[in-house]
Design an enzyme around this catalytic site. Structure first.
Site, PDB file in Angstrom:
ATOM      1  N   SER A 113      -5.501   7.739  44.654  1.00  0.00           N
ATOM      2  CA  SER A 113      -4.759   8.388  44.290  1.00  0.00           C
ATOM      3  C   SER A 113      -5.782  10.151  45.168  1.00  0.00           C
ATOM      4  CB  SER A 113      -5.065   9.581  43.054  1.00  0.00           C
ATOM      5  OG  SER A 113      -6.836  10.245  43.094  1.00  0.00           O
ATOM      6  N   LYS A 114      -5.571  11.785  45.370  1.00  0.00           N
ATOM      7  CA  LYS A 114      -6.078  12.498  45.996  1.00  0.00           C
ATOM      8  C   LYS A 114      -7.901  12.322  45.801  1.00  0.00           C
ATOM      9  CE  LYS A 114      -4.095  17.010  48.269  1.00  0.00           C
ATOM     10  NZ  LYS A 114      -3.209  16.814  48.040  1.00  0.00           N
ATOM     11  N   ARG A 115      -8.050  12.356  44.645  1.00  0.00           N
ATOM     12  CA  ARG A 115      -9.502  12.545  44.422  1.00  0.00           C
ATOM     13  C   ARG A 115     -10.529  11.890  45.063  1.00  0.00           C
ATOM     14  NH1 ARG A 115      -9.286  10.381  38.722  1.00  0.00           N
ATOM     15  NH2 ARG A 115      -7.339  10.948  39.315  1.00  0.00           N
TER      16      ARG A 115
END
Ligand code: GLU
Length: 494
Positions: A254-256
């Protein structure tokens, strides 16, 4: 393969093109190309609130950039289109009606408040949230009552209460789900749009999809799809569920943790060849230790039975390794084409500012070929070739020191003399100039290679490191070399 291979990539245009989705697209594409089949691109835009044309554009652009071309889909209307689900609403409605007429689906008028209340109650009792099938038992009079109040119903599928539904995944074998866990799922929403389940099944059937390759988080949907296929009297396609892509910590990518969209990688100077090669190996293997595989190699070797069932781990370092490899090994004209936009962005142009011994195209190739060993991504290239685009160079640190060396003035003067005597300053001529200078200054002053090269390099580029010096000279060209050094001589002698 006896039957024809028809596969599809079916993105919902609700956001960026995520690496995980691209991997799904890529596996479908490789499968289709390997079997001389067809690759269909279907846009699943039935979530009106979340779909956007911009997101669709980004998907198409990302696929095109990666070289994943489709045989049917937007811009390539085949005979089994249209390929946007929003253009197929009448088809879904007629199929939903078919299920209503055969008693396999029913209208449900329950309000969202009632459903919410029902779920709350189920949770309170520690039960899984499920529709309580209340509208299965409505009488005609009940229905008329709701209709006269103007309540728009959804349509639910009548899932069998008992037994189980199984399907075969080509990789994982038989997978079964108890029917009572599948719920009377909605197939048409009250806004007249189909849900994913109905639209996907109807389209896969009508588009004659032979194999469904999709991420394994869709496994729980597959028994519902199988129930729908049966209800329509159709044979389901073959299912291949692809392993998820996890980050190094074991979470969903994910983007995190960093960039996950193809557009970001493109922007940051990754080559499509590197991404394709890397993503193909995320959950698939050629069966030997070969790592560098071109699109042709991948097509040649891609079979579904080498897809793994365990999750794949995304490793940026490894992707970088592929990127470096491709930057160093791709044909130079391909590289020049890829680098040009980065130069345009940094300097407003990708061409020499005045005549050299080269045509603009040859010049760019020479530039790229001499700098590619030094970078990890295309985004780093402009900074390495500033000398070729900017005339006002700053001379600081080691470069300034090199210019102040005792012999620097004489070296530069001898360099300008040699360059002046030439008509054409290509890379061969530049090499000869440097050789002659070294011989001359060795004889005259006993100067070593470094004492000759450093001031010239520093004078021409503002740095003592960088690309091959003969290439630097040829890239600048005769007039610019002379001008640059002459201006410098005056400023350093002041
Ligand atoms: N529209 C779904 C998605 O966004 C497609 C899933 C499938 O391949 O069936 O992933």
């Amino acid at each position: 393969m006896a039957e024809s291979a028809r596969v599809r990539f079916a993105p919902s245009p609700t956001g960026e093109l995520h690496l995980g989705n691209v991997r799904t697209a890529l596996f479908n594409w490789l499968f289709a190309r390997h079997h001389n089949g067809s690759f269909i691109l279907r846009i699943e835009d039935t979530d009106v609130a979340r779909s956007s044309e911009e997101a669709e554009r980004a998907i198409l652009e990302g696929l095109r950039w990666l070289g994943i071309d489709w045989d049917e889909g937007p811009g390539k209307e085949g005979s089994l289109g249209p390929y946007h689900q929003s253009d197929r609403l009448a088809i879904y409605r007629s199929h939903a009606t078919r299920l209503l007429d055969s008693g396999l689906a029913y209208h449900c008028y329950c309000s969202s408040e009632r459903l919410e209340e029902m779920r709350r109650e189920q949770r309170r009792r520690g039960r899984p949230p499920r529709y309580d099938r209340r509208c299965r038992a409505l009488t005609d009079a009940d229905r008329e009552g709701y209709e006269s109040e103007g309540t728009e119903p959804v349509i639910r599928f009548m899932t069998p209460r008992q037994g189980e539904t199984s399907f075969r995944d080509l990789l994982r074998g038989e997978i079964s789900f108890a029917n009572d866990t599948l719920d009377d799922f909605v197939i048409m929403k009250s806004d007249g749009y189909p849900t994913y389940h109905l639209a996907s099944v109807v389209d896969d059937h009508l588009m004659e999809v032979s194999h469904v390759l999709r991420a394994d988080d869709w496994i729980p949907s597959s028994p519902r799809h199988v129930l729908l296929y049966r209800a329509f009297g159709w044979d389901p396609p073959h299912f291949v569920h692809l392993p998820l892509i996890l980050d190094k910590a074991g979470g969903k990518l994910s983007k995190r943790q960093g960039d996950v969209s193809v557009a970001d990688y493109k922007q940051n100077g990754y080559l499509p060849e590197a991404l394709v090669n890397y993503l193909a190996l995320l959950g698939w293997s050629p069966g030997d230790t070969q790592e560098i595989l071109s699109a042709e190699d991948l097509i040649d070797r891609f079979t579904w039975d080498r897809i793994s069932v365990s999750p794949a781990v995304f490793d940026l370092e490894r992707l970088n390794w592929f990127n470096r490899w491709y930057i160093r090994h791709l044909p130079v004209d391909r590289m020049a084409h890829a680098v040009a936009p980065y130069l345009r962005e940094a300097y407003g142009r990708e061409e020499q500012s005045e005549d050299t011994a080269y045509s603009p195209a040859e010049w760019l190739k020479l530039l790229v070929d001499n700098v590619r060993e030094e970078v990890d991504s295309l985004g780093q290239i402009p900074a390495h070739v500033a000398f070729a685009f900017i005339d006002e160079l700053a001379y600081t640190g080691e470069a300034a020191e090199a210019m102040r060396a005792p012999a620097a003035g004489e070296v530069l003067a001898a360099f300008v003399d040699k360059v002046r005597s030439l008509e054409i300053l290509d890379i061969a001529a530049a090499n000869t100039v440097l050789q002659n200078l070294r011989a001359l200054l060795k004889e005259r002053r006993n100067l070593g290679a470094r004492e000759v090269m450093f001031p010239i390099r520093a004078g021409l580029t503002g740095s003592v490191h960088g690309p091959n010096l003969a290439a630097v000279i040829a890239l600048l060209g005769r007039d610019r070399c002379i001008r640059r050094v002459t201006q410098l001589q005056s400023s350093f002698s002041r």
